[in-house]
Design an enzyme around this catalytic site. Structure first.
Site, PDB file in Angstrom:
ATOM      1  N   GLU A  31     -21.883  -8.352   7.456  1.00 56.16           N
ATOM      2  CA  GLU A  31     -22.060  -8.821   6.089  1.00 56.16           C
ATOM      3  C   GLU A  31     -20.728  -9.332   5.563  1.00 56.16           C
ATOM      4  O   GLU A  31     -19.686  -8.735   5.798  1.00 56.16           O
ATOM      5  CB  GLU A  31     -22.546  -7.645   5.241  1.00 56.16           C
ATOM      6  CG  GLU A  31     -22.734  -7.952   3.804  1.00 56.16           C
ATOM      7  CD  GLU A  31     -23.129  -6.725   3.001  1.00 56.16           C
ATOM      8  OE1 GLU A  31     -23.166  -6.835   1.782  1.00 56.16           O
ATOM      9  OE2 GLU A  31     -23.374  -5.672   3.598  1.00 56.16           O
ATOM     10  N   ASP A  65      -9.621 -10.903   1.535  1.00 55.67           N
ATOM     11  CA  ASP A  65      -9.092  -9.585   1.891  1.00 55.67           C
ATOM     12  C   ASP A  65      -8.100  -9.160   0.811  1.00 55.67           C
ATOM     13  O   ASP A  65      -7.626  -9.972   0.013  1.00 55.67           O
ATOM     14  CB  ASP A  65      -8.510  -9.560   3.304  1.00 55.67           C
ATOM     15  CG  ASP A  65      -7.251 -10.389   3.500  1.00 55.67           C
ATOM     16  OD1 ASP A  65      -6.330 -10.309   2.663  1.00 55.67           O
ATOM     17  OD2 ASP A  65      -7.170 -11.102   4.518  1.00 55.67           O
ATOM     18  N   ASP A  80      -7.441   1.570  11.679  1.00 55.82           N
ATOM     19  CA  ASP A  80      -6.730   0.356  11.281  1.00 55.82           C
ATOM     20  C   ASP A  80      -6.973   0.015   9.810  1.00 55.82           C
ATOM     21  O   ASP A  80      -7.275  -1.125   9.465  1.00 55.82           O
ATOM     22  CB  ASP A  80      -7.162  -0.806  12.185  1.00 55.82           C
ATOM     23  CG  ASP A  80      -6.157  -1.959  12.194  1.00 55.82           C
ATOM     24  OD1 ASP A  80      -4.993  -1.741  11.803  1.00 55.82           O
ATOM     25  OD2 ASP A  80      -6.546  -3.063  12.589  1.00 55.82           O
TER      26      ASP A  80
END
Length: 177
Positions: free
Chosen positions: A4, A11, A51
């Site tokens: 999605e 970001d 991460d």
């Protein structure tokens, strides 16, 4: 596999860049709350993301809703230590010292780096980490509570770090605008 991608979104690193390189504490608090919740849910479901960083958090720009993405470095969460380094752009100190780390403790460290980067506009350096470890770090533009949470997450000794499930109970999150 279906992924999605909310729209409109970027970001968090690009979002911070578009806001002058760093975020206000209130905005960082909202993002940190959502990122911590996502990390906690991953761990509860037996997933070690490995991460967590600004580039792996998508923010829907109109609602400020966060999604944790990019599980390529992820692993099943174990109680034993991890002996290989993967992901985390900013490695937790125990990996340097003992060549191993524990999933939840490494997650807390990466959340601390995330918060530091969001409110300071850079990664912590040795000149930051030493006073952070001594619990004497402060920054003029940050509240005492924000500095305290950064210190709690970025302790060199993993046994001195705040627990993942205690982050959202920290006094920084209790302060209202």
């Amino acid at each position: 596999m279906v992924l999605e991608r909310p729209s409109p979104c970027v970001d968090v690193r690009d979002f911070a860049t578009s806001n002058g390189g760093k975020l206000t504490q209130e905005l960082a608090k909202d993002i940190m709350c959502q990122a911590t919740t996502a990390a906690y849910k991953c761990c509860r479901r037996g997933v070690f993301h490995r991460d967590i960083k600004m580039e792996n958090l998508l923010i829907t720009t109109d609602t400020l809703y966060i999604k944790l993405i990019e599980f390529g470095c992820g692993d099943l969460l174990t109680r034993s230590s991890y002996k290989t380094f993967m992901g985390m752009i900013y490695m937790c100190p125990e990996y340097f010292e003992w060549d191993e780390c524990y999933g939840k403790l490494a997650t807390v460290y990466s959340l601390g780096v995330l918060l530091f980067a969001m409110v300071c506009g850079k990664f912590p350096t040795h000149f930051d980490l030493h006073p952070i470890n001594e619990k004497s770090w402060s920054k003029d533009c940050l509240t005492e509570e924000c500095c305290d949470l950064i210190e709690a997450c970025l302790q060199e000794d993993p046994d001195d770090r705040i627990d993942l499930d205690e982050i959202l109970e920290h006094k920084w999150f209790q302060i209202k605008k």
